[in-house]
Design an enzyme around this catalytic site. Structure first.
Site, PDB file in Angstrom:
ATOM      1  N   SER A   6       0.830  -1.214   0.000  1.00 31.06           N
ATOM      2  CA  SER A   6       0.000   0.000   0.000  1.00 31.06           C
ATOM      3  C   SER A   6       0.858   1.255   0.000  1.00 31.06           C
ATOM      4  CB  SER A   6      -0.950   0.012   1.208  1.00 31.06           C
ATOM      5  OG  SER A   6      -0.221   0.038   2.427  1.00 31.06           O
ATOM      6  N   HIS A   7       2.168   1.114   0.275  1.00 32.27           N
ATOM      7  CA  HIS A   7       3.045   2.289   0.286  1.00 32.27           C
ATOM      8  C   HIS A   7       4.323   2.072  -0.514  1.00 32.27           C
ATOM      9  CE1 HIS A   7       0.116   3.222   3.329  1.00 32.27           C
ATOM     10  NE2 HIS A   7       0.418   4.480   3.095  1.00 32.27           N
ATOM     11  N   ASP A  30      -5.017   0.669   1.226  1.00 32.32           N
ATOM     12  CA  ASP A  30      -5.561  -0.672   0.995  1.00 32.32           C
ATOM     13  C   ASP A  30      -6.995  -0.613   0.479  1.00 32.32           C
ATOM     14  OD1 ASP A  30      -3.410  -2.402   1.518  1.00 32.32           O
ATOM     15  OD2 ASP A  30      -3.632  -2.097   3.666  1.00 32.32           O
TER      16      ASP A  30
HETATM   17  P1  NDP Z   1      -1.363  -3.874   8.863  1.00 33.13           P
HETATM   18  O1  NDP Z   1      -2.693  -3.983   9.524  1.00 33.13           O
HETATM   19  O2  NDP Z   1      -1.137  -4.615   7.618  1.00 33.13           O
HETATM   20  O3  NDP Z   1      -0.209  -4.304   9.878  1.00 33.13           O
HETATM   21  C1  NDP Z   1      -0.065  -3.633  11.088  1.00 33.13           C
HETATM   22  C2  NDP Z   1       1.065  -4.248  11.892  1.00 33.13           C
HETATM   23  O4  NDP Z   1       0.627  -5.493  12.402  1.00 33.13           O
HETATM   24  C3  NDP Z   1       2.331  -4.537  11.099  1.00 33.13           C
HETATM   25  O5  NDP Z   1       3.432  -4.287  11.905  1.00 33.13           O
HETATM   26  C4  NDP Z   1       2.173  -6.001  10.737  1.00 33.13           C
HETATM   27  O6  NDP Z   1       3.416  -6.663  10.531  1.00 33.13           O
HETATM   28  C5  NDP Z   1       1.464  -6.550  11.934  1.00 33.13           C
HETATM   29  N1  NDP Z   1       0.594  -7.663  11.665  1.00 33.13           N
HETATM   30  C6  NDP Z   1      -0.344  -7.767  10.694  1.00 33.13           C
HETATM   31  N2  NDP Z   1      -0.993  -8.938  10.786  1.00 33.13           N
HETATM   32  C7  NDP Z   1      -0.449  -9.598  11.850  1.00 33.13           C
HETATM   33  C8  NDP Z   1      -0.681 -10.867  12.451  1.00 33.13           C
HETATM   34  N3  NDP Z   1      -1.616 -11.692  11.989  1.00 33.13           N
HETATM   35  N4  NDP Z   1       0.076 -11.212  13.514  1.00 33.13           N
HETATM   36  C9  NDP Z   1       1.027 -10.383  13.994  1.00 33.13           C
HETATM   37  N5  NDP Z   1       1.301  -9.162  13.450  1.00 33.13           N
HETATM   38  C10 NDP Z   1       0.564  -8.791  12.390  1.00 33.13           C
HETATM   39  O7  NDP Z   1      -0.998  -2.307   8.624  1.00 33.13           O
HETATM   40  P2  NDP Z   1      -1.992  -1.114   8.338  1.00 33.13           P
HETATM   41  O8  NDP Z   1      -2.872  -1.531   7.220  1.00 33.13           O
HETATM   42  O9  NDP Z   1      -2.606  -0.625   9.568  1.00 33.13           O
HETATM   43  O10 NDP Z   1      -0.952  -0.014   7.812  1.00 33.13           O
HETATM   44  C11 NDP Z   1      -0.274  -0.236   6.584  1.00 33.13           C
HETATM   45  C12 NDP Z   1       0.737   0.844   6.344  1.00 33.13           C
HETATM   46  O11 NDP Z   1       0.094   2.067   6.026  1.00 33.13           O
HETATM   47  C13 NDP Z   1       1.654   1.156   7.520  1.00 33.13           C
HETATM   48  O12 NDP Z   1       2.992   1.047   7.065  1.00 33.13           O
HETATM   49  C14 NDP Z   1       1.349   2.598   7.876  1.00 33.13           C
HETATM   50  O13 NDP Z   1       2.442   3.356   8.328  1.00 33.13           O
HETATM   51  C15 NDP Z   1       0.861   3.121   6.536  1.00 33.13           C
HETATM   52  N6  NDP Z   1       0.055   4.325   6.713  1.00 33.13           N
HETATM   53  C16 NDP Z   1       0.641   5.538   6.452  1.00 33.13           C
HETATM   54  C17 NDP Z   1      -0.081   6.693   6.657  1.00 33.13           C
HETATM   55  C18 NDP Z   1       0.550   8.025   6.458  1.00 33.13           C
HETATM   56  O14 NDP Z   1      -0.098   9.029   6.730  1.00 33.13           O
HETATM   57  N7  NDP Z   1       1.777   8.124   6.006  1.00 33.13           N
HETATM   58  C19 NDP Z   1      -1.484   6.660   7.095  1.00 33.13           C
HETATM   59  C20 NDP Z   1      -1.969   5.325   7.369  1.00 33.13           C
HETATM   60  C21 NDP Z   1      -1.227   4.207   7.165  1.00 33.13           C
HETATM   61  P3  NDP Z   1       3.931  -6.989   9.018  1.00 33.13           P
HETATM   62  O15 NDP Z   1       4.306  -5.643   8.443  1.00 33.13           O
HETATM   63  O16 NDP Z   1       5.093  -7.899   9.163  1.00 33.13           O
HETATM   64  O17 NDP Z   1       2.784  -7.610   8.274  1.00 33.13           O
HETATM   65  O1  PYC Z   2      -2.854   4.601   3.540  1.00 26.88           O
HETATM   66  O2  PYC Z   2      -4.077   5.755   4.930  1.00 26.88           O
HETATM   67  C1  PYC Z   2      -3.127   5.663   4.136  1.00 26.88           C
HETATM   68  C2  PYC Z   2      -2.271   6.846   3.899  1.00 26.88           C
HETATM   69  C3  PYC Z   2      -2.577   8.141   4.138  1.00 26.88           C
HETATM   70  C4  PYC Z   2      -1.470   8.886   3.755  1.00 26.88           C
HETATM   71  C5  PYC Z   2      -0.538   8.023   3.291  1.00 26.88           C
HETATM   72  N1  PYC Z   2      -1.044   6.782   3.407  1.00 26.88           N
END
Ligand code: NDP
Ligand code: PYC
Length: 345
Positions: A55-56, A196
């Site tokens: 997703s990033h 996502d």
């Molecule tokens: P996920 O829900 O995919 O994962 C969240 C964390 O939980 C990760 O560290 C992941 O490890 C871990 N994890 C996932 N599934 C399991 C499991 N079954 N058991 C144990 N650990 C688990 O991430 P999000 O969808 O919440 O976020 C995705 C990305 O989006 C992040 O990198 C976040 O920084 C980014 N984001 C950026 C934003 C911005 O403003 N720049 C805004 C919102 C999100 P693993 O990575 O190894 O799967």
């Molecule tokens: O995936 O929610 C997101 C996000 C917001 C800004 C960058 N990534």
């Protein structure tokens, strides 16, 4: 990058990490960033792709480029670092990206964390469009504990409210451990990251229950209904909502950045990068735990495994990283062609 259908198998291609970094660097420079900014964003984006943080990864390139073309972000900004106090560093990113601001402040931040035991980095006037773990993991690789929060753009309805206000507001944490890669987690405080939802919409997939609402505030599993007038929900009801509120306070109010609801990009069609703030807290565990912290975190992991845990946060990324390092980063062949043509101009 390109739209994919779940029913059509797409041709695959593979590329080495260094080559992907180089390709992305060329793309950023061609589309208006300085070479310094390009190098940092390219490494960040290629790292996400290498680790399977799709997703990033390269999925974000069109958003970066449309934002640069819109004039919303300054791709050549030089961050201004201020040594505020014994444990505080402040950076004005100059309406540029947050990662070059972190890179500019990093040596001073680490020096302060090592001398005072803890140091805080407040970044404002910045755009963060990436995964957050690349910002914290390197600190743990050098024996430090790091926590970071960043706020994004209004698209999440606070628990109990009836319209969106918060961003997807991730929290990332990294800690060293004795016999393995650092312990790292990085999670959006929304039930699902906005990226996502976009990917699911492109693939024509439905979302699990509880991720978001449509334009009438009704629960929906249709990603398009969320993106077109609907909104996301926090993860975990009132608990995730409280964490998202905390991120707004720490990443925006405390740093001098915008809240997720405070910027208006409607005059910049194509703008996708949230203009907000970011906070990092870096701790030197040797000040409180002597040399034992990494052994203690290893012991915690050992006990978690003994309790039956199969997967730690970060394990999937590290597995994907190892595979990418062995056989190259696997991409959709059409996406790779598009990247090469963007780099060639
Ligand atoms: P996920 O829900 O995919 O994962 C969240 C964390 O939980 C990760 O560290 C992941 O490890 C871990 N994890 C996932 N599934 C399991 C499991 N079954 N058991 C144990 N650990 C688990 O991430 P999000 O969808 O919440 O976020 C995705 C990305 O989006 C992040 O990198 C976040 O920084 C980014 N984001 C950026 C934003 C911005 O403003 N720049 C805004 C919102 C999100 P693993 O990575 O190894 O799967
Ligand atoms: O995936 O929610 C997101 C996000 C917001 C800004 C960058 N990534």
């Amino acid at each position: 990058m390109s739209a994919q259908s779940p029913t059509v198998a797409t041709a695959r291609a593979s590329i080495r990490f260094a080559e992907l970094v180089e390709l992305l660097q060329q793309i950023f420079v061609r589309h208006g960033t300085s070479p310094q900014v390009a190098a940092i964003l390219a490494h960040n984006c290629a790292s996400a792709e290498r680790d399977g943080a799709h997703s990033h990864g390269i999925f974000r390139i069109p958003g970066y480029l449309s934002t640069l073309a819109s004039g919303w972000v300054n791709g050549t900004s030089v961050p201004s670092v201020t040594d505020v106090a014994s444990g505080v560093v402040r950076v004005d990113a100059g309406n540029g990206f947050a990662q070059p601001a972190l890179a500019a402040a990093r040596p001073l931040l680490v020096e302060k964390a090592r001398s005072a035991g803890i140091a805080l980095l407040a970044i404002h006037n910045s755009h963060h469009f990436a995964a957050l773990w690349p910002d914290v993991e390197p600190f743990a690789e050098e024996g430090l504990v790091a926590l970071s929060v960043v706020n994004s753009m209004t698209c999440v309805v606070p628990h109990g409210a009836d319209r969106p206000l918060f961003g997807t507001n991730p929290i990332a944490f990294a800690a060293p451990r004795a016999d393995g890669a650092p312990i790292v987690f990085d999670l959006a405080t929304s039930a699902i990251a906005h990226g996502d939802v976009q990917i699911a919409a492109r693939k024509g997939e439905r979302l699990p229950v509880g991720m978001g609402v449509d334009s009438l505030g009704q629960p929906t599993q249709d990603p398009k209904a969320i993106l077109e007038g609907g909104a996301l929900l926090p993860f975990g009801g009132h608990k995730g909502s409280a964490l998202s509120m905390m991120v707004e306070l720490l990443a925006a109010a405390l740093t001098g950045g915008n809240f997720s609801f405070e910027f208006d990009w409607t005059d910049h069609p194509g703008a996708r990068t949230p203009w907000t703030g970011q906070l990092l807290i870096v701790i030197d565990p040797s000040k409180t735990a002597g040399q034992s912290f990494a052994q203690r975190s290893q012991e915690l992991v050992r006990q978690m495994h003994a309790a039956g845990l199969r997967r730690l946060p970060g394990d999937r990324r590290h597995r994907t990283r190892a595979k990418s390092q062995e056989t190259g980063i696997e991409l959709d062949a059409q996406d790779l062609r598009e990247l090469r043509s963007l780099a060639a101009g």
